[in-house]
Write an enzyme that holds these catalytic residues in place. Structure first.
Site, mmCIF file in Angstrom:
data_model
loop_
_atom_site.group_PDB
_atom_site.id
_atom_site.type_symbol
_atom_site.label_atom_id
_atom_site.label_comp_id
_atom_site.label_asym_id
_atom_site.label_seq_id
_atom_site.Cartn_x
_atom_site.Cartn_y
_atom_site.Cartn_z
ATOM 1 N N HIS A 145 0.855 -1.188 0.000
ATOM 2 C CA HIS A 145 0.000 0.000 0.000
ATOM 3 C C HIS A 145 0.889 1.236 0.000
ATOM 4 O O HIS A 145 1.652 1.471 0.945
ATOM 5 C CB HIS A 145 -0.903 0.009 1.236
ATOM 6 C CG HIS A 145 -1.725 1.265 1.357
ATOM 7 N ND1 HIS A 145 -2.707 1.595 0.452
ATOM 8 C CD2 HIS A 145 -1.687 2.269 2.261
ATOM 9 C CE1 HIS A 145 -3.250 2.754 0.806
ATOM 10 N NE2 HIS A 145 -2.636 3.182 1.895
ATOM 11 N N ARG A 161 0.230 5.799 6.735
ATOM 12 C CA ARG A 161 -1.127 5.333 7.008
ATOM 13 C C ARG A 161 -2.095 5.893 5.967
ATOM 14 O O ARG A 161 -1.824 6.898 5.300
ATOM 15 C CB ARG A 161 -1.568 5.745 8.410
ATOM 16 C CG ARG A 161 -1.661 7.240 8.612
ATOM 17 C CD ARG A 161 -2.266 7.585 9.955
ATOM 18 N NE ARG A 161 -2.315 9.015 10.180
ATOM 19 C CZ ARG A 161 -3.241 9.820 9.644
ATOM 20 N NH1 ARG A 161 -4.181 9.320 8.859
ATOM 21 N NH2 ARG A 161 -3.214 11.124 9.892
ATOM 22 N N LYS A 166 -0.456 10.821 0.849
ATOM 23 C CA LYS A 166 0.515 10.310 -0.123
ATOM 24 C C LYS A 166 0.118 10.698 -1.550
ATOM 25 O O LYS A 166 0.947 11.180 -2.334
ATOM 26 C CB LYS A 166 0.627 8.787 0.007
ATOM 27 C CG LYS A 166 1.091 8.296 1.366
ATOM 28 C CD LYS A 166 1.240 6.799 1.401
ATOM 29 C CE LYS A 166 -0.083 6.067 1.228
ATOM 30 N NZ LYS A 166 -1.019 6.298 2.349
#
Length: 343
Positions: A145, A161, A166
């Protein structure tokens, strides 16, 4: 999630038929045999019956030398060697240069259920392309991820997280002219000797999810120059809400993040209100380019400090004791002439 590194001959043929110009010569099935090795093997002495060092999980490549050898032997001798060779059992045979296999070779392969493939490519070219294709298909794989982006030619994997920002940071970098590789789910693989490559899943390729905007097609928005299909991962950038004491202020302590057993350099960027995360990520890439060229800013700065401290210590030793230490006054000898008084 990690996937096993193996592929059936039928699936390999589907994936490699076009780049390797492969065709299937056998019609007896057995395409579910598994190829598990990235390396290929040239039979050599194995065709004479010496099969001690034959690896059945490797593709066996027969070129002009092997075919000429079989044709130069008597049919009985050739069959005996092929019987021992094909009984391993082999995953498949691949004939290069577009050569026609002898009838007895096809008969023995049929009896043992060994698939036979053929390519018109020269042996050296075929082996080179075949090896690269096997490295791509059989590399250990996993999904991570994160977001993978190419910044100044450096592959940066952004992790953190969910919801940390991102994708938004990657979008800012795309606006600066950098290139997206994968968003949300990155498929990673290890290629020899120890390099990690990342790519997007087929359904996610060239797409990005931005909260509040939904799914964006980066190619349609910014053009083909804003995306690429895969990239070597050279730095992992962790975006986190770390506390002051949780990260290295000087950057002299190397940190790594393991991916499929390969340690990749790690840079940790703590999130604070008002920080330009995209610019900081770009600086990470620029600093990595300097390291590729042999310049480590943090270590060079530390070496200057250590040199200054060492020089100061040497200077203190040369000057002797400090001013607080009393220096004894020398006594005049009995024959000494007294100094004249100054009016």
């Amino acid at each position: 999630m990690r996937r096993d590194a193996s592929i059936e001959v039928g699936k390999f043929l589907d994936a490699a038929a076009e780049p390797l110009q492969l065709t299937l010569l056998s019609d007896w099935g057995e395409l579910d045999r598994k190829i598990t090795s990235m390396r290929i093997q040239k039979p050599g002495l194995a065709l004479s019956g010496f099969v001690k060092h034959v690896f059945p999980d490797r593709i066996q490549v027969l070129g002009l030398t092997e075919i000429d050898y079989l044709l130069s032997c008597s049919p009985e001798q050739a069959r005996a060697g092929l019987e021992a060779f094909c009984s391993k059992p082999l995953c498949c045979l691949a004939i290069s240069r577009g050569l026609d296999p002898p009838d007895f070779l096809m008969d023995v392969a049929r009896r043992h259920g060994v698939p036979v493939l053929r390519s018109p490519l020269m042996s050296s070219v075929f082996i080179s392309r075949l090896t690269r294709k096997l490295e791509d298909l059989l590399s250990p794989r996993a999904t991570i991820h994160g977001v993978l982006i190419d910044v100044l030619g450096v592959g940066l994997l952004l992790i953190g997280r969910s919801g940390v920002g991102k994708s938004e940071a990657a979008l800012d970098l795309i606006l600066k002219g950098h290139r997206l590789v994968a968003d949300d789910i990155v498929e990673v693989s290890v290629r020899p000797p120890d390099t990690v490559w990342g790519a997007a899943l087929e359904m996610h390729q060239h797409h990005m999810e931005i909260r509040g905007l939904g799914i964006l097609n980066i190619t349609h928005l910014f053009g083909v120059a804003a995306v690429r299909d895969n990239k070597k991962i050279e730095v992992v950038v962790e975006l986190s809400e770390a506390q002051e004491e949780d990260y290295d202020r000087l950057g002299t302590e190397p940190q790594v993040w393991p991916i499929l057993g390969v340690d990749v350099p790690l840079a940790r960027i703590p999130l604070r209100p008002g920080r330009n995360i995209a610019s900081l990520i770009e600086v990470v890439a620029r600093n990595q380019v300097l390291k590729f060229r042999g310049h480590d800013s943090a270590r060079e700065f530390q070496e200057k400090i250590n040199a200054r401290i060492a020089a100061s210590a040497r200077g203190a030793n040369i000057r002797g004791p400090g001013p607080d230490v009393p220096v004894p006054t020398p006594r005049a000898s009995s024959g000494a002439v007294p100094s004249p008084e100054v009016e």
